[in-house]
Design a protein around this motif. Structure first.
Motif, short mmCIF file in Angstrom:
data_model
loop_
_atom_site.label_atom_id
_atom_site.label_comp_id
_atom_site.label_asym_id
_atom_site.label_seq_id
_atom_site.Cartn_x
_atom_site.Cartn_y
_atom_site.Cartn_z
N VAL A 133 4.25 1.72 -1.38
CA VAL A 133 4.93 1.63 -2.18
C VAL A 133 3.58 1.97 -3.16
CG1 VAL A 133 5.96 0.38 -3.95
CG2 VAL A 133 6.58 -0.07 -1.79
N LYS A 134 2.39 1.56 -3.34
CA LYS A 134 1.70 2.12 -4.54
C LYS A 134 1.29 3.72 -4.75
CE LYS A 134 1.29 -2.06 -5.81
NZ LYS A 134 -0.04 -4.01 -6.07
N SER A 135 0.91 4.59 -3.00
CA SER A 135 0.63 5.59 -1.89
C SER A 135 0.38 5.94 -2.98
CB SER A 135 0.21 5.33 -0.98
OG SER A 135 1.95 5.44 -0.55
N ARG A 157 1.13 -1.32 0.07
CA ARG A 157 0.54 -0.24 -0.05
C ARG A 157 0.82 1.26 0.06
NH1 ARG A 157 -3.27 -3.06 3.48
NH2 ARG A 157 -2.20 -1.79 5.28
#
Lengths: 93, 93, 93, 93
Positions: free
Chosen positions: C91-93, C89
């Motif tokens: 890394v992707k936010s 979460r």
């Protein structure tokens, strides 16, 4: 020795696909393709690369880090610090 | 037609280098290299890919977007919306 | 119960500072400050938020995950999967 | 003077909500809430902050950058370079 044993074939398949994506990017630039189309493919390759990293990290936590934590002592500390540093590099890349 | 005209050679050199980095990643996994070392190289490839994207975007803004804005009208709007969407994809990738 | 025990004061200090940064952002917009200056401050707040997340994650790995791994069994699996999802979460936010 | 004129109310509403999210984060830490739950909320605040940045950037491109490009000359160059640098900071934050 490495935590991605079970996922090795999957990781290799994905990396070969990403290599193909990057080669296709160079071909697009060679053919003077439109910037935005190149950028869209870069974002796709970037996401694919991050997904492989997250898969490797997941395997690493479930195998190497777990084993080191079970053994305890300074090796456990070292592995946890090392994993933490790898996560930080990934979050900031 | 494309905004990266002047930087084409530089962009190609960088993409070929990144292709080599991804091929080296697959070789590392093939040889069962340590997860953390693979992750470090993935972060490096990821940063290199983002740098190319930022270079292309910079060229795109200075050429395509600038020209479209000078012409004005719906084409300018379209180009700006398109650039904005590409930036969003990059920030979220 | 929580892994950030030792760093609690440091984490709180940083979160209060970030809260101040976000409040200052709203004040800048209220005063019609220049977009680029607002964006620069958003990037700064964003980096500060990610740094707090990495500190919490580091503490979580060294305490909660380490303990769970020592105990082993399904609890260890669960904690590792949970940590992995939190990293994804982030890394992707 | 600023490009987010029309979206000012929307930007302010979002920033006030993010300020509330960060205050709630500090309260969670104060109450010793579970690390992973805190991390989930940090990722949410981080995504919200990036969305505001992308909205401001979109407005900036459609107004300030468009106007500068229409005027042309060194001012256009300057604005485009400035926007490009802000995008790079955002991508790397």
């Amino acid at each position: 020795m490495h935590g991605y044993g079970e996922d090795k074939a999957k990781v290799l398949t994905r990396l070969h696909r990403i290599e193909g994506q990057v080669r296709a990017l160079a071909a697009m630039v060679e053919e003077d393709r439109y910037c935005i189309d190149v950028l869209t493919q870069i974002s796709a390759a970037d996401s694919a690369l991050k997904s492989v990293a997250l898969l490797l990290l997941d395997d690493h936590l479930h195998h190497c880090v777990r084993q080191a934590a079970e053994e305890g002592g300074p090796v456990a500390d070292e592995k946890l610090t090392e994993a933490s540093a790898a996560i930080a590099r990934l979050v900031k890349s």
